[in-house]
Design an enzyme around this catalytic site. Structure first.
Site, PDB file in Angstrom:
ATOM      1  CB  CYS A   1       6.568   7.161   2.452  1.00  0.00           C
ATOM      2  SG  CYS A   1       6.629   4.876   3.268  1.00  0.00           S
TER       3      CYS A   1
ATOM      4  CG  HIS B   1       2.922   5.231  -1.025  1.00  0.00           C
ATOM      5  ND1 HIS B   1       3.674   6.440  -0.970  1.00  0.00           N
ATOM      6  CD2 HIS B   1       3.299   5.026   0.114  1.00  0.00           C
ATOM      7  CE1 HIS B   1       4.347   6.912  -0.437  1.00  0.00           C
ATOM      8  NE2 HIS B   1       3.544   5.339   0.605  1.00  0.00           N
TER       9      HIS B   1
END
Length: 392
Positions: free
Chosen positions: A83, A336
Site C-alpha cells: 500500500c 485506496h
C-alpha cells in the site's frame, strides 16, 4: 545535492472506473500533472510507476504509459511496496534527482483493483502480510489485522467503537467536498454503528474501499525550477522510511507501528521539526481502517500515547482544530487504489500548501509545511514525507 520540488500534480476520479482502461485512467492524472507543470512528455528524463498490479490484467505499466503518454524511450521503473507503492515511487524519483541523474521525473501511482472480484482482492491483499503463517494458518485478512490493533487499543486505552466511527464521519465529511473522492456523501456515527461487522470491532464503514484510480506528480531539480521559472512549487524537505517485521508475533505492541515511529523520527530530524502539531499545517495519514488513523496520531507525535482517541473525540483533527488530518477524505472516503495512494497524498500536500484545495476543505496554511504518512502491508513499510513551501 540538488533540492527537489513538486512542480505539477494531477489526480483522476477515484472509484469503480469501468468506463476507462488502465492507460486512459493513468492519462487522466498524467495530463493534469504535465499541464500544471508547464512541460511536455519530451521534457521528462525518467519516470517511475507505483503499482502493485496483481489484480489487474496489465503488468507492464511503464511500457504502456511510454506508448500512451509518448514517454518512450525514456528510462522507467515499476515500484511495489504494497500500500506504500506510491510513496516508494516518489522515493525513487526523489533520489534520482538528488543523485544528479535526472532533472525532471514523472511519478505515477496507478491501480485498477476492480478488475478482480472482491474475494480475490481480499486474498491478494492478504499476501502483503505474512502470508503462509498468518493468512494460510490463521485466516488473517487485512480487516482482521487491524481488528487486532483495534481491540488492543480498546483494551489499553479505553477507546470504543463509537470513537472509531468518528474517524469515518470526519473523513466522509471532507470526502463529500472532494470531487475526486470515491465516496462523496456525509455519514453520521449511527450509520457507521449500524453497518455490518467485517472483523469485530471493525464494521463496513470502518474500512477503506477497493478502488480504481491514478495520481501523478512532476518532480524537478532546483536548477530546473529556475530554468522553467516555476511560480508555484512545493519542496520535498525530508522523507523517512521504516520497515517492520513480517509477522505480527514478532512485534512488541499492537497499538503502534514501529516502522511508522522510525520513519517519522527520521523525517522530523531531517526537516528540523520538534513540535509537529505547532509546525505542521496539516497531514495525510494512512487510514486504511479507522483505528489506523488514531494510531498514526500517536506514532507521528501529534499527541501522547493513549491520547489519539481524544483528538478525534474533541474534533481536533478537523480544520480549525489542533492539526487537520485527511481533509481530502483519506483512504476511507477518497478511496485506496493501492499503488496510487502515496502519490495521491503528495497531490494533496501540493494542493493544500498552494491553497488550491476545494471550498470547505482548504486548511489554514501558516507555516507552509504538510506531512504525508503512507503505510504498506500491516506496518511492513512506512514512508513519512515532509513537504514545504520554502526549500531548506
Amino acid at each position: 545535492m540538488p533540492e527537489v520540488a513538486v512542480i505539477g500534480a494531477g489526480h483522476s476520479k477515484f472509484g469503480e472506473r469501468r468506463d476507462v482502461n488502465i492507460s486512459e485512467l493513468c492519462w487522466e492524472s498524467i495530463k493534469q500533472a504535465l499541464e500544471s507543470a508547464g512541460i511536455e512528455p519530451k521534457d521528462v528524463d525518467f519516470f517511475v510507476v507505483g503499482n502493485a498490479g496483481v489484480w489487474n490484467s496489465e503488468m507492464a505499466i511503464p511500457s504502456l504509459m511510454a506508448e500512451y503518454a509518448d514517454l518512450a524511450p525514456k528510462g522507467s521503473m515499476r515500484v511495489e511496496a504494497a500500500c506504500a507503492s506510491g510513496s516508494a515511487a516518489i522515493r525513487v524519483g526523489y533520489t534520482a534527482i538528488k543523485s544528479g541523474l535526472a532533472d525532471i521525473v514523472l511519478v505515477l501511482g496507478i491501480e485498477k483493483m476492480r478488475e478482480s472480484t472482491n474475494p480475490t482482492v481480499v486474498e491478494l491483499i492478504g499476501r502483503y502480510g505474512n502470508y503462509f503463517w498468518e493468512f494460510e494458518n490463521f485466516g488473517l485478512t487485512f480487516p482482521a489485522y487491524y481488528a487486532l490493533h483495534a481491540t488492543a487499543y480498546m483494551a489499553k486505552y479505553g477507546a470504543t467503537e463509537e470513537d472509531f466511527a468518528k474517524v469515518a464521519v470526519k473523513n466522509h465529511y471532507y470526502g463529500a467536498k472532494n470531487p475526486y473522492a470515491q465516496f462523496q456523501k456525509e455519514i453520521d456515527v449511527e450509520t457507521v454503528m449500524k453497518s455490518r461487522y467485517i472483523s469485530w470491532p471493525l464494521k463496513l464503514f470502518d474500512c477503506s474501499p477497493i478502488t480504481d484510480g491514478s495520481a501523478c506528480i512532476i518532480l524537478a531539480s532546483e536548477e530546473k525550477v529556475k530554468e522553467l521559472k516555476c511560480d508555484e512549487c512545493v519542496w520535498i524537505l525530508a522523507q523517512g522510511v521504516g520497515t517492520g517485521t513480517a509477522s505480527l508475533s514478532k512485534r512488541e505492541t499492537y497499538t503502534s507501528l514501529a516502522a511508522a515511529v522510525y520513519a517519522a523520527e527520521v523525517a522530523y530530524k531531517l526537516a528540523g521539526i520538534d513540535d509537529p502539531v505547532k509546525q505542521l499545517d496539516g497531514a495525510n495519514v494512512h487510514d486504511c481502517f479507522t483505528i489506523a488513523e488514531i494510531m498514526a496520531y500517536e506514532d507521528l507525535k501529534f499527541c501522547k500515547r493513549g491520547e489519539g482517541v481524544q483528538l478525534i473525540r474533541e474534533e481536533q483533527t478537523y480544520i480549525g482544530g489542533k492539526i487537520p488530518v485527511n481533509v481530502d477524505g483519506g483512504l476511507k472516503a477518497k478511496g485506496h487504489p493501492i499503488g496510487a495512494t502515496g502519490v495521491s497524498m503528495a497531490v494533496e500536500a501540493y494542493k493544500q500548501l498552494l491553497q488550491k484545495a476545494e471550498s470547505g476543505r482548504q486548511a489554514d496554511i501558516k507555516n507552509g509545511l504538510w506531512l504525508t504518512h503512507n503505510v504498506g502491508g500491516s506496518g511492513h513499510f512506512t514512508y513519512v514525507t515532509i513537504y514545504g513551501l520554502e526549500r531548506r
